[in-house]
Design a protein around this motif. Structure first.
Motif, PDB file in Angstrom:
ATOM      1  N   SER A 262       0.847  -1.192   0.000  1.00  0.00           N
ATOM      2  CA  SER A 262       0.000   0.000   0.000  1.00  0.00           C
ATOM      3  C   SER A 262       0.881   1.240   0.000  1.00  0.00           C
ATOM      4  O   SER A 262       2.057   1.192   0.402  1.00  0.00           O
ATOM      5  N   LYS A 263       0.290   2.354  -0.429  1.00  0.00           N
ATOM      6  CA  LYS A 263       1.028   3.628  -0.457  1.00  0.00           C
ATOM      7  C   LYS A 263       1.408   4.046   0.953  1.00  0.00           C
ATOM      8  O   LYS A 263       2.407   4.756   1.151  1.00  0.00           O
ATOM      9  N   LEU A 284      -2.191  -2.507  -7.741  1.00  0.00           N
ATOM     10  CA  LEU A 284      -1.193  -1.464  -7.495  1.00  0.00           C
ATOM     11  C   LEU A 284      -0.573  -0.928  -8.781  1.00  0.00           C
ATOM     12  O   LEU A 284      -0.017   0.174  -8.792  1.00  0.00           O
ATOM     13  N   LYS A 303     -10.331   1.261  -9.176  1.00  0.00           N
ATOM     14  CA  LYS A 303      -9.394   2.339  -8.843  1.00  0.00           C
ATOM     15  C   LYS A 303     -10.027   3.707  -9.100  1.00  0.00           C
ATOM     16  O   LYS A 303      -9.967   4.606  -8.235  1.00  0.00           O
ATOM     17  N   SER A 315      -5.737   1.100  -2.482  1.00  0.00           N
ATOM     18  CA  SER A 315      -4.802   0.160  -1.854  1.00  0.00           C
ATOM     19  C   SER A 315      -5.285  -1.257  -2.088  1.00  0.00           C
ATOM     20  O   SER A 315      -6.478  -1.492  -2.333  1.00  0.00           O
ATOM     21  N   THR A 316      -4.364  -2.202  -1.997  1.00  0.00           N
ATOM     22  CA  THR A 316      -4.738  -3.604  -2.210  1.00  0.00           C
ATOM     23  C   THR A 316      -5.732  -4.072  -1.154  1.00  0.00           C
ATOM     24  O   THR A 316      -6.536  -4.967  -1.410  1.00  0.00           O
ATOM     25  N   TRP A 385       5.354   2.216  -7.851  1.00  0.00           N
ATOM     26  CA  TRP A 385       5.462   0.777  -8.114  1.00  0.00           C
ATOM     27  C   TRP A 385       5.885   0.521  -9.542  1.00  0.00           C
ATOM     28  O   TRP A 385       5.377   1.138 -10.471  1.00  0.00           O
TER      29      TRP A 385
END
Length: 390
Positions: A262-263, A284, A303, A315-316, A385
Motif C-alpha cells: 500500500s502507499k 497497485l 481504482k 490500496s490492495t 510501483w
C-alpha cells in the motif's frame, strides 16, 4: 336488507382504503426487510491503514448496489463494526452480528488475529464468512463456512522465492514480525524454502510495539554469505525495518511481504523504500498492465471509483474488500436466496471470477482459489510501483 347506492360506495371506499393500506404496509415491510451483510474491520488502531480502505470500500460498494436496486429486489444493509485491531472485540462483534443483527453473510476480518478469533462464531452459526486477512491458517485446513480473498502467506513466500531463485540467491537473512501475520508467514516460508534451494542463515524477529530493529539487522549485516533479506510482516513494523535497513547502510536486496502493499508503507518508509521488492496484486499497477490483461478493466474501474469517491489512492486492502463483497453478492444472486447454506454452496462453486486481486476458482478443497500467477513481483522506485523486469 338492501344497501343503498351511497352505502355501497361507502363500503367500496372502505375496501379500497384497506387495500391501499395493505399495499403500503407491504411496501414498508419490504423496505424494512433488507439483506443484512455483516462486517468487522480494523478501521482504527495499528491496522487502520488496512482496515480504513476496507471500510470505505464496503460502504461505497453497498451504496452503489442499492442505487442499482439492491439485491434480490431488496435493499442491502451493511452492518459494520470497528474492532480497532483487538481480537476480543472482533469476537464480541461477530457474536452480535449473528445473535442480534441476524446477518446472512459476513465480509471482514482485517487481520489474521481478528479473523481467527471470529471464525468459531461463524462456523458454529453456519454463516458464510469471507476474510480479508492473509494467513493460510484461515483456510487450511478447509472450514465449511470460511473463505478469503487475499493471497495466502504461503503463496507470497513462493512468489518471493521464485524471484530469488531466478536471481541466483541461495542464502538469505530473515526478520519477521511476531504478530499473527508475521509468525504465520515466517512459518510458511520456512516450510517451502527448501523447494527453491535457499537457506536461512539468520532468523530474527521483532514485536508489534518495537520502534527500533537495528540490533536484529546488525546481526544480519554482520553475517557473511547473506545475499538477500526477507521481512515477513505487516503494519508499521516493516516500515521501521526498511528505514533502519537504510540507516545501517545495508545494500543487500530487501524483500517485503504482500502485507505492506500500500502507499501507506511507502509513505512511512520514505526514500528508504526505494529498491524494495514485494509480491502484490495487479491493483497497485493497474495503469501499467498490458491492454489484453484480463484484470485491467476490473482494476481500473475500481481504482477510478474509489479514488474519485474518497480522494485517496487505492490500496490492495480495499481491493480485498471489494472482491469479498463482489463474491458474496454474486453467490447470493447465484443462489437466488439469502439462506446462508445456499450462499456458502454458491461461494464454493465460484469459477473464473475476475477480481481486482486475481482470478478466483474455488472448490471444496480450496476456499481461496488463487495461485502465484495472480501476484505481480513489484519494485519500489522513486516512491512508485514498477513491475519487476519491465
Amino acid at each position: 336488507m338492501r344497501t343503498s347506492v351511497t352505502g355501497r360506495w361507502a363500503l367500496r371506499a372502505v375496501a379500497l382504503a384497506a387495500a391501499i393500506s395493505t399495499s403500503l404496509g407491504s411496501s414498508f415491510a419490504l423496505a424494512a426487510d433488507p439483506v443484512k451483510i455483516g462486517s468487522v474491520v480494523s478501521a482504527t488502531g495499528p491496522a487502520a491503514f488496512l482496515g480504513d480502505p476496507e471500510a470505505k470500500t464496503l460502504k461505497l460498494y453497498v451504496e452503489e448496489l442499492n442505487k442499482k436496486g439492491g439485491l434480490l429486489g431488496r435493499p442491502v444493509e451493511l452492518v459494520l463494526y470497528d474492532d480497532g485491531g483487538d481480537a476480543n472485540k472482533a469476537k464480541t462483534f461477530a457474536t452480535r452480528l449473528v445473535e442480534d443483527d441476524k446477518v446472512v453473510a459476513m465480509v471482514g476480518g482485517t487481520t489474521t488475529g481478528t479473523t481467527m478469533a471470529m471464525i468459531p462464531v461463524f462456523e458454529d452459526a453456519k454463516v458464510p464468512f469471507i476474510s480479508l486477512a492473509g494467513a493460510i491458517e484461515i483456510i487450511e485446513p478447509v472450514r465449511e463456512f470460511v473463505f478469503k480473498t487475499p493471497h495466502t502467506d504461503k503463496t507470497a513466500c513462493q512468489k518471493i522465492f521464485e524471484d530469488m531463485k531466478a536471481k541466483g540467491f541461495t542464502k538469505i537473512g530473515m526478520i519477521s514480525g511476531t504478530d499473527g501475520f508475521g509468525k504465520s508467514m515466517r512459518a510458511q516460508c520456512l516450510k517451502v524454502i527448501g523447494d527453491y534451494g535457499i537457506t536461512v542463515l539468520v532468523d530474527e524477529n521483532y514485536g508489534a510495539s518495537d520502534s527500533d530493529m537495528t540490533p536484529q539487522l546488525n546481526k544480519i549485516k554482520n553475517t557473511a554469505g547473506i545475499q538477500a533479506v526477507l521481512n515477513p510482516g505487516f503494519g508499521q513494523g516493516p516500515a521501521i525495518v526498511t528505514r533502519n535497513y537504510a540507516q545501517l547502510g545495508i545494500t543487500l536486496p530487501l524483500y517485503e511481504s504482500h502485507g505492506v502493499a500500500s502507499k501507506s508503507y511507502v509513505d512511512l518508509a520514505g526514500p528508504a523504500a526505494d529498491g524494495v521488492r514485494l509480491p502484490a496484486p495487479a491493483l497497485l499497477v493497474a495503469d501499467k498492465l498490458a491492454a489484453d490483461d484480463r484484470q485491467k478493466a476490473v482494476v481500473m474501474e475500481y481504482k477510478t471509483i474509489y479514488e474519485k469517491a474518497t480522494g485517496q489512492p487505492v490500496s490492495t486492502f480495499g481491493g480485498y474488500a471489494f472482491d469479498g463483497m463482489q463474491l458474496m453478492v454474486k453467490a447470493i444472486e447465484t443462489a437466488k436466496s439469502t439462506d446462508p447454506q445456499k450462499i456458502r454452496d454458491a461461494l464454493e462453486n465460484t469459477k473464473d471470477y475476475v477480481g481486482v486481486t486475481g482470478i478466483y476458482t474455488m472448490s471444496a478443497k480450496d476456499h481461496l482459489g488463487l495461485g502465484t500467477d495472480s501476484f505481480r513481483l513489484l519494485l519500489i522506485k522513486g516512491g512508485d510501483w514498477v513491475i519487476e523486469g519491465k
